[in-house]
Write a protein that holds these residues in place. Structure first.
Motif, PDB file in Angstrom:
ATOM      1  N   ILE A  74      22.889  18.982  78.446  1.00 31.94           N
ATOM      2  CA  ILE A  74      23.764  17.880  78.858  1.00 31.94           C
ATOM      3  C   ILE A  74      24.275  17.134  77.631  1.00 31.94           C
ATOM      4  CG2 ILE A  74      22.731  17.501  81.135  1.00 31.94           C
ATOM      5  CD1 ILE A  74      21.329  15.019  79.986  1.00 31.94           C
ATOM      6  N   THR A  75      25.378  16.447  77.805  1.00 24.17           N
ATOM      7  CA  THR A  75      25.901  15.560  76.770  1.00 24.17           C
ATOM      8  C   THR A  75      25.662  14.130  77.235  1.00 24.17           C
ATOM      9  OG1 THR A  75      27.537  17.149  76.008  1.00 24.17           O
ATOM     10  CG2 THR A  75      27.975  14.833  75.525  1.00 24.17           C
ATOM     11  N   VAL A  76      25.056  13.350  76.354  1.00 21.97           N
ATOM     12  CA  VAL A  76      24.726  11.956  76.654  1.00 21.97           C
ATOM     13  C   VAL A  76      25.630  11.052  75.815  1.00 21.97           C
ATOM     14  CG1 VAL A  76      22.928  10.178  76.496  1.00 21.97           C
ATOM     15  CG2 VAL A  76      22.312  12.539  77.110  1.00 21.97           C
ATOM     16  N   ASN A  77      26.228  10.059  76.448  1.00 21.47           N
ATOM     17  CA  ASN A  77      26.941   9.005  75.729  1.00 21.47           C
ATOM     18  C   ASN A  77      26.122   7.730  75.897  1.00 21.47           C
ATOM     19  OD1 ASN A  77      29.532  10.259  74.837  1.00 21.47           O
ATOM     20  ND2 ASN A  77      29.635  10.719  77.014  1.00 21.47           N
ATOM     21  N   HIS A  78      25.697   7.164  74.776  1.00 20.58           N
ATOM     22  CA  HIS A  78      24.847   5.975  74.847  1.00 20.58           C
ATOM     23  C   HIS A  78      25.332   4.928  73.851  1.00 20.58           C
ATOM     24  CE1 HIS A  78      21.242   3.713  75.797  1.00 20.58           C
ATOM     25  NE2 HIS A  78      21.222   3.372  74.514  1.00 20.58           N
ATOM     26  N   GLU A  79      25.439   3.706  74.333  1.00 14.13           N
ATOM     27  CA  GLU A  79      25.872   2.621  73.461  1.00 14.13           C
ATOM     28  C   GLU A  79      24.657   1.826  72.988  1.00 14.13           C
ATOM     29  OE1 GLU A  79      28.817  -1.233  73.689  1.00 14.13           O
ATOM     30  OE2 GLU A  79      29.496   0.627  74.617  1.00 14.13           O
ATOM     31  N   TYR A  80      24.306   2.026  71.712  1.00 16.01           N
ATOM     32  CA  TYR A  80      23.263   1.226  71.083  1.00 16.01           C
ATOM     33  C   TYR A  80      23.920  -0.062  70.593  1.00 16.01           C
ATOM     34  CZ  TYR A  80      19.748   5.003  70.932  1.00 16.01           C
ATOM     35  OH  TYR A  80      18.823   5.951  71.253  1.00 16.01           O
ATOM     36  N   PRO A  81      23.127  -1.066  70.189  1.00 11.63           N
ATOM     37  CA  PRO A  81      23.736  -2.321  69.714  1.00 11.63           C
ATOM     38  C   PRO A  81      24.680  -2.150  68.521  1.00 11.63           C
ATOM     39  CG  PRO A  81      21.412  -2.651  70.194  1.00 11.63           C
ATOM     40  CD  PRO A  81      21.672  -1.181  70.319  1.00 11.63           C
ATOM     41  N   ASP A  82      24.443  -1.150  67.663  1.00  8.17           N
ATOM     42  CA  ASP A  82      25.222  -1.021  66.433  1.00  8.17           C
ATOM     43  C   ASP A  82      26.157   0.184  66.370  1.00  8.17           C
ATOM     44  OD1 ASP A  82      23.918  -3.231  64.622  1.00  8.17           O
ATOM     45  OD2 ASP A  82      22.279  -2.197  65.644  1.00  8.17           O
ATOM     46  N   PHE A  83      26.037   1.108  67.308  1.00 10.77           N
ATOM     47  CA  PHE A  83      26.887   2.296  67.285  1.00 10.77           C
ATOM     48  C   PHE A  83      26.889   2.972  68.658  1.00 10.77           C
ATOM     49  CE2 PHE A  83      22.646   3.501  65.996  1.00 10.77           C
ATOM     50  CZ  PHE A  83      22.401   4.719  66.622  1.00 10.77           C
ATOM     51  N   ILE A  84      27.915   3.773  68.880  1.00  8.02           N
ATOM     52  CA  ILE A  84      28.009   4.556  70.118  1.00  8.02           C
ATOM     53  C   ILE A  84      27.656   6.000  69.775  1.00  8.02           C
ATOM     54  CG2 ILE A  84      29.547   5.402  71.929  1.00  8.02           C
ATOM     55  CD1 ILE A  84      31.207   2.813  71.461  1.00  8.02           C
ATOM     56  N   LEU A  85      26.697   6.530  70.501  1.00  5.52           N
ATOM     57  CA  LEU A  85      26.196   7.872  70.223  1.00  5.52           C
ATOM     58  C   LEU A  85      26.661   8.850  71.290  1.00  5.52           C
ATOM     59  CD1 LEU A  85      24.127   9.384  68.325  1.00  5.52           C
ATOM     60  CD2 LEU A  85      22.497   9.083  70.177  1.00  5.52           C
ATOM     61  N   THR A  86      27.232   9.973  70.852  1.00  5.71           N
ATOM     62  CA  THR A  86      27.492  11.105  71.741  1.00  5.71           C
ATOM     63  C   THR A  86      26.548  12.210  71.290  1.00  5.71           C
ATOM     64  OG1 THR A  86      29.800  10.507  72.055  1.00  5.71           O
ATOM     65  CG2 THR A  86      29.203  12.793  72.528  1.00  5.71           C
ATOM     66  N   MET A  87      25.656  12.610  72.192  1.00  5.54           N
ATOM     67  CA  MET A  87      24.634  13.599  71.835  1.00  5.54           C
ATOM     68  C   MET A  87      24.743  14.818  72.745  1.00  5.54           C
ATOM     69  SD  MET A  87      20.554  13.074  71.262  1.00  5.54           S
ATOM     70  CE  MET A  87      20.311  12.126  72.744  1.00  5.54           C
ATOM     71  N   HIS A  88      25.031  15.970  72.121  1.00  2.22           N
ATOM     72  CA  HIS A  88      25.121  17.239  72.842  1.00  2.22           C
ATOM     73  C   HIS A  88      23.761  17.914  72.750  1.00  2.22           C
ATOM     74  CE1 HIS A  88      29.457  16.667  72.690  1.00  2.22           C
ATOM     75  NE2 HIS A  88      29.341  16.462  71.387  1.00  2.22           N
ATOM     76  N   SER A  89      23.125  18.137  73.896  1.00  4.94           N
ATOM     77  CA  SER A  89      21.797  18.761  73.851  1.00  4.94           C
ATOM     78  C   SER A  89      21.873  20.223  74.284  1.00  4.94           C
ATOM     79  CB  SER A  89      20.801  17.989  74.725  1.00  4.94           C
ATOM     80  OG  SER A  89      21.158  18.069  76.089  1.00  4.94           O
ATOM     81  N   PHE A  90      20.972  20.995  73.722  1.00  4.86           N
ATOM     82  CA  PHE A  90      20.916  22.434  73.966  1.00  4.86           C
ATOM     83  C   PHE A  90      19.483  22.853  74.261  1.00  4.86           C
ATOM     84  CE2 PHE A  90      24.659  21.732  71.486  1.00  4.86           C
ATOM     85  CZ  PHE A  90      25.577  22.663  71.930  1.00  4.86           C
ATOM     86  N   ILE A  91      19.332  23.763  75.212  1.00  2.81           N
ATOM     87  CA  ILE A  91      18.032  24.373  75.467  1.00  2.81           C
ATOM     88  C   ILE A  91      17.865  25.483  74.436  1.00  2.81           C
ATOM     89  CG2 ILE A  91      16.626  25.695  77.099  1.00  2.81           C
ATOM     90  CD1 ILE A  91      17.073  22.789  77.994  1.00  2.81           C
ATOM     91  N   CYS A  92      16.757  25.436  73.706  1.00  2.00           N
ATOM     92  CA  CYS A  92      16.505  26.391  72.629  1.00  2.00           C
ATOM     93  C   CYS A  92      15.096  26.964  72.790  1.00  2.00           C
ATOM     94  CB  CYS A  92      16.618  25.706  71.274  1.00  2.00           C
ATOM     95  SG  CYS A  92      18.198  24.873  70.993  1.00  2.00           S
ATOM     96  N   SER A  93      14.845  28.025  72.053  1.00  3.96           N
ATOM     97  CA  SER A  93      13.505  28.597  72.045  1.00  3.96           C
ATOM     98  C   SER A  93      13.184  29.058  70.636  1.00  3.96           C
ATOM     99  CB  SER A  93      13.410  29.761  73.034  1.00  3.96           C
ATOM    100  OG  SER A  93      14.419  30.708  72.772  1.00  3.96           O
ATOM    101  N   CYS A  94      11.900  29.215  70.368  1.00  2.00           N
ATOM    102  CA  CYS A  94      11.475  29.712  69.064  1.00  2.00           C
ATOM    103  C   CYS A  94      10.329  30.693  69.263  1.00  2.00           C
ATOM    104  CB  CYS A  94      11.059  28.567  68.144  1.00  2.00           C
ATOM    105  SG  CYS A  94       9.594  27.674  68.689  1.00  2.00           S
ATOM    106  N   SER A  95      10.260  31.674  68.398  1.00  4.47           N
ATOM    107  CA  SER A  95       9.184  32.664  68.517  1.00  4.47           C
ATOM    108  C   SER A  95       7.926  32.207  67.789  1.00  4.47           C
ATOM    109  CB  SER A  95       9.649  34.019  67.990  1.00  4.47           C
ATOM    110  OG  SER A  95      10.139  33.878  66.677  1.00  4.47           O
TER     111      SER A  95
END
Length: 134
Positions: A74-95
């Motif tokens: 999902i992509t999250v848009n969040h407004e913190y007191p000092d900046f606006i964050l757009t965060m693109h999240s990804f499902i990942c895996s590691c061996s």
């Protein structure tokens, strides 16, 4: 007159290994509202980089971990007191779950049922909620 809020675009990796999810704890920060909070690892997208390239680079830099990107989450848009964050999240895996912390102070591999016990950065909470619901 207030100046426009700084916009920051980042990527975050929800990394699975044996059905556990990697959660990392931030260190101290100039913004006390994100200091010492847990988050999904990641960072800023550099100019000319795809989100996928950014996530692989950031995770290698921050955790010395090689991962596979499985899907966009999902992509999250969040407004913190000092900046606006757009965060693109990804499902990942590691061996190999061995990590080396360079920017964080602690980490945990948790089952999704355990995620709510941590003190999360506000922008990461929608990701936690969706993981628990899925």
């Amino acid at each position: 007159m207030s100046r426009p809020m700084k916009k920051v675009e980042v990527v975050a990796a929800v990394i699975f290994h044996n059905n556990k999810i990697l959660c990392v704890q931030r260190g101290n920060n100039k913004y006390d509202y994100i200091a010492f909070k847990y988050e999904f690892p990641g960072g800023k997208v550099e100019s000319g980089e795809t989100n996928e390239d950014a996530i692989k680079r950031e995770i290698l830099e921050e955790l010395n971990l090689d991962l596979s990107i499985d899907s966009q989450f999902i992509t999250v848009n969040h407004e913190y007191p000092d900046f606006i964050l757009t965060m693109h999240s990804f499902i990942c895996s590691c061996s190999n779950p061995h990590i080396e912390l360079s920017e964080h102070v602690a980490f945990k591999w948790l089952d999704k049922t355990e995620l709510k016990a941590l003190d999360w950065a506000a922008a990461d909470i929608p990701i936690v909620d969706k993981l628990i619901a899925s």
